[in-house]
Scaffold this motif. Structure first.
Motif, PDB file in Angstrom:
ATOM      1  N   PRO A 147       7.136 -10.250   0.036  1.00 15.77           N
ATOM      2  CA  PRO A 147       7.189  -8.782  -0.117  1.00 15.77           C
ATOM      3  C   PRO A 147       7.689  -8.052   1.120  1.00 15.77           C
ATOM      4  O   PRO A 147       8.573  -7.194   1.016  1.00 15.77           O
ATOM      5  CB  PRO A 147       5.738  -8.418  -0.443  1.00 15.77           C
ATOM      6  CG  PRO A 147       5.163  -9.644  -1.049  1.00 15.77           C
ATOM      7  CD  PRO A 147       5.821 -10.791  -0.348  1.00 15.77           C
ATOM      8  N   TRP A 148       7.158  -8.359   2.288  1.00 13.23           N
ATOM      9  CA  TRP A 148       7.549  -7.625   3.486  1.00 13.23           C
ATOM     10  C   TRP A 148       8.993  -7.922   3.890  1.00 13.23           C
ATOM     11  O   TRP A 148       9.707  -7.030   4.358  1.00 13.23           O
ATOM     12  CB  TRP A 148       6.612  -7.943   4.641  1.00 13.23           C
ATOM     13  CG  TRP A 148       5.288  -7.256   4.547  1.00 13.23           C
ATOM     14  CD1 TRP A 148       4.074  -7.827   4.333  1.00 13.23           C
ATOM     15  CD2 TRP A 148       5.053  -5.839   4.650  1.00 13.23           C
ATOM     16  NE1 TRP A 148       3.085  -6.870   4.292  1.00 13.23           N
ATOM     17  CE2 TRP A 148       3.653  -5.643   4.492  1.00 13.23           C
ATOM     18  CE3 TRP A 148       5.861  -4.735   4.844  1.00 13.23           C
ATOM     19  CZ2 TRP A 148       3.070  -4.372   4.531  1.00 13.23           C
ATOM     20  CZ3 TRP A 148       5.276  -3.479   4.887  1.00 13.23           C
ATOM     21  CH2 TRP A 148       3.908  -3.298   4.723  1.00 13.23           C
ATOM     22  N   TYR A 156      10.103   7.242  -2.172  1.00 13.53           N
ATOM     23  CA  TYR A 156      10.257   8.692  -2.282  1.00 13.53           C
ATOM     24  C   TYR A 156      10.900   9.292  -1.028  1.00 13.53           C
ATOM     25  O   TYR A 156      11.515  10.354  -1.104  1.00 13.53           O
ATOM     26  CB  TYR A 156       8.904   9.335  -2.552  1.00 13.53           C
ATOM     27  CG  TYR A 156       8.323   8.897  -3.872  1.00 13.53           C
ATOM     28  CD1 TYR A 156       8.913   9.287  -5.065  1.00 13.53           C
ATOM     29  CD2 TYR A 156       7.206   8.064  -3.926  1.00 13.53           C
ATOM     30  CE1 TYR A 156       8.399   8.872  -6.290  1.00 13.53           C
ATOM     31  CE2 TYR A 156       6.679   7.650  -5.146  1.00 13.53           C
ATOM     32  CZ  TYR A 156       7.287   8.051  -6.322  1.00 13.53           C
ATOM     33  OH  TYR A 156       6.782   7.638  -7.525  1.00 13.53           O
ATOM     34  N   GLY A 157      10.763   8.606   0.097  1.00 21.40           N
ATOM     35  CA  GLY A 157      11.445   9.086   1.293  1.00 21.40           C
ATOM     36  C   GLY A 157      12.955   9.007   1.155  1.00 21.40           C
ATOM     37  O   GLY A 157      13.675   9.999   1.363  1.00 21.40           O
ATOM     38  N   LYS A 164       0.828  -1.197   0.000  1.00 19.45           N
ATOM     39  CA  LYS A 164       0.000   0.000   0.000  1.00 19.45           C
ATOM     40  C   LYS A 164       0.869   1.256   0.000  1.00 19.45           C
ATOM     41  O   LYS A 164       1.743   1.407  -0.839  1.00 19.45           O
ATOM     42  CB  LYS A 164      -0.966  -0.025   1.188  1.00 19.45           C
ATOM     43  CG  LYS A 164      -1.958  -1.184   1.138  1.00 19.45           C
ATOM     44  CD  LYS A 164      -2.916  -1.162   2.316  1.00 19.45           C
ATOM     45  CE  LYS A 164      -3.890  -2.326   2.245  1.00 19.45           C
ATOM     46  NZ  LYS A 164      -4.818  -2.365   3.392  1.00 19.45           N
ATOM     47  N   SER A 165       0.680   2.147   0.960  1.00 12.31           N
ATOM     48  CA  SER A 165       1.430   3.411   0.973  1.00 12.31           C
ATOM     49  C   SER A 165       2.860   3.258   1.486  1.00 12.31           C
ATOM     50  O   SER A 165       3.681   4.168   1.322  1.00 12.31           O
ATOM     51  CB  SER A 165       0.702   4.447   1.826  1.00 12.31           C
ATOM     52  OG  SER A 165       0.570   3.994   3.160  1.00 12.31           O
ATOM     53  N   THR A 166       3.171   2.117   2.098  1.00  8.94           N
ATOM     54  CA  THR A 166       4.531   1.900   2.619  1.00  8.94           C
ATOM     55  C   THR A 166       5.558   1.935   1.500  1.00  8.94           C
ATOM     56  O   THR A 166       6.685   2.401   1.685  1.00  8.94           O
ATOM     57  CB  THR A 166       4.604   0.567   3.372  1.00  8.94           C
ATOM     58  OG1 THR A 166       3.567   0.521   4.353  1.00  8.94           O
ATOM     59  CG2 THR A 166       5.951   0.400   4.055  1.00  8.94           C
ATOM     60  N   GLU A 213      15.661  -4.227   2.132  1.00  3.05           N
ATOM     61  CA  GLU A 213      16.062  -3.078   1.325  1.00  3.05           C
ATOM     62  C   GLU A 213      15.991  -1.775   2.121  1.00  3.05           C
ATOM     63  O   GLU A 213      16.834  -0.886   1.961  1.00  3.05           O
ATOM     64  CB  GLU A 213      15.182  -2.971   0.077  1.00  3.05           C
ATOM     65  CG  GLU A 213      15.364  -4.114  -0.905  1.00  3.05           C
ATOM     66  CD  GLU A 213      16.768  -4.185  -1.462  1.00  3.05           C
ATOM     67  OE1 GLU A 213      17.405  -3.125  -1.589  1.00  3.05           O
ATOM     68  OE2 GLU A 213      17.224  -5.296  -1.791  1.00  3.05           O
ATOM     69  N   THR A 214      15.000  -1.666   3.002  1.00  3.27           N
ATOM     70  CA  THR A 214      14.902  -0.473   3.851  1.00  3.27           C
ATOM     71  C   THR A 214      16.102  -0.370   4.780  1.00  3.27           C
ATOM     72  O   THR A 214      16.661   0.718   4.989  1.00  3.27           O
ATOM     73  CB  THR A 214      13.604  -0.506   4.667  1.00  3.27           C
ATOM     74  OG1 THR A 214      12.487  -0.571   3.779  1.00  3.27           O
ATOM     75  CG2 THR A 214      13.476   0.731   5.535  1.00  3.27           C
ATOM     76  N   THR A 215      16.521  -1.500   5.332  1.00  3.63           N
ATOM     77  CA  THR A 215      17.704  -1.509   6.200  1.00  3.63           C
ATOM     78  C   THR A 215      18.948  -1.105   5.423  1.00  3.63           C
ATOM     79  O   THR A 215      19.784  -0.323   5.907  1.00  3.63           O
ATOM     80  CB  THR A 215      17.893  -2.899   6.815  1.00  3.63           C
ATOM     81  OG1 THR A 215      16.695  -3.283   7.499  1.00  3.63           O
ATOM     82  CG2 THR A 215      19.044  -2.892   7.818  1.00  3.63           C
TER      83      THR A 215
END
Length: 343
Positions: free
Chosen positions: A274-275, A50-51, A42-44, A281-283
């Motif tokens: 996915p999560w 973009y963050g 979703k928005s995550t 990747e966020t890390t």
């Protein structure tokens, strides 16, 4: 009922064409099913893309500003490691620019805007910039502290950045060649292995160098003159330790990503969850942002004009004196105080 006099023509026309061995096939790191993943995130997903793209863009703007400011400061051109600091800001700018460009336009090649080869090359080119930035900063610190051991300084071998430039160009060429070759032939996977080994080995040596300089600064604090701000040196040593630790974590995650990539290819696994993929990747992006911030913070201490910019200058005979990156008014005041104490 008509009979086809050429039945073999139907079989030829309906048969699917065999894939050419020269057609590019995406063989990068495993990615999730984008359509399904976007529904789950979703928005995550937009916050992640973009963050981090905005953060890297800010790093690009700030490193460009620091580069122009340092270049316009003519008095700093006579300082120790001036060319290396300019190269450092260029490396930070290129790294953050590549990251922000890919994330803003076609994050992880999820929209297939870029051809697979171009997307892979643009993403992989950031790693030589990152390891180059840390190597240049290590050379700046070596030139500043003059960390020698029974001989000439290690930084002297990298005078004018020729040695580092050749190594970085060679590594960059290897990265581009590996990405291009693996897209066309699975037999070229050994080039990816070689790139990973070089990155891990090179990064490990650089991080050990940071930890070594931090230990030297901490060890020689007791022999630092009393009129020098030891708290500043102590905080500088802690900053180097943090930089070494975060760099080590980045290397471990790079090793884990390489092992995961090769194991998934050998076991023919489905797309990753996915999560789990997004968390990894966020890390990675968070660690890369931290490394850029540390590089700017450490280098920023060497660009201030009227603050005390000193670190222990470790001589081969064990005597600790003060070495400044720039001959500012504060450093001159310290030398005058030293003369008064001697008299």
């Amino acid at each position: 009922m008509s009979v086809n006099p050429f039945p073999e023509m139907d079989s030829v026309s309906t048969a699917e064409p065999e894939p050419s061995p020269f057609d590019p096939i995406p063989r990068g790191e495993p990615v999730p099913d984008w359509e399904e993943a976007r529904i789950v995130w979703k928005s995550t997903w937009n916050i992640h893309v973009y963050g981090f793209a905005t953060i890297f863009l800010l790093f690009t703007i700030f490193s460009t500003y620091r580069f122009l400011k340092l270049y316009s400061f003519k008095a700093a051109r006579m300082s120790n490691g001036y060319q290396l600091k300019l190269g450092l800001y260029i490396a930070i700018c290129l790294f953050s620019l590549l990251r922000s460009l890919v994330l803003f336009t076609d994050a992880y090649n999820s929209w297939n805007i870029f051809p697979p080869i171009l997307a892979k090359v643009l993403w992989s080119l950031a790693y030589p910039c990152l390891i180059g930035a840390f190597t240049v900063l290590l050379a700046v610190l070596l030139a500043t502290t003059n960390a020698c051991h029974r001989g000439k300084s290690l930084a002297s071998s990298y005078k004018h950045g020729i040695g580092m430039g050749c190594c970085l160009l060679g590594y960059t060429a290897l990265v581009v060649t590996a990405d291009w070759a693996v897209m066309y032939s699975q037999r070229s996977i050994f080039l990816l292995v070689l790139c990973q080994v070089i990155f891990i080995a090179w990064g490990t040596i650089v991080m050990i160098g940071y930890a070594s300089i931090a230990c030297k600064i901490t060890r020689d604090l007791s022999r630092t003159p009393l009129n020098v701000d030891r708290g500043l040196l102590r905080s500088f040593a802690r900053l180097l330790c943090v930089c070494s630790v975060i760099g080590g974590i980045c290397i471990l995650m790079k090793f884990y990503a390489a092992v995961s990539t090769f194991s998934s290819r050998s076991e023919s696994e489905d797309s990753p969850q996915p999560w789990r993929w997004l968390a990894f990747e966020t890390t990675q992006r968070a660690i890369e942002c931290s490394m850029c911030l540390l590089l700017i913070l450490i280098t920023g201490r060497a660009d201030r004009k009227r603050e005390i910019l000193v670190v222990p200058k470790i001589m081969c005979n064990g005597i600790t004196i003060i070495s400044g990156l720039e001959s500012g008014t504060v450093l001159k005041d310290i030398r005058l105080k030293d003369k008064q104490i001697i008299h």
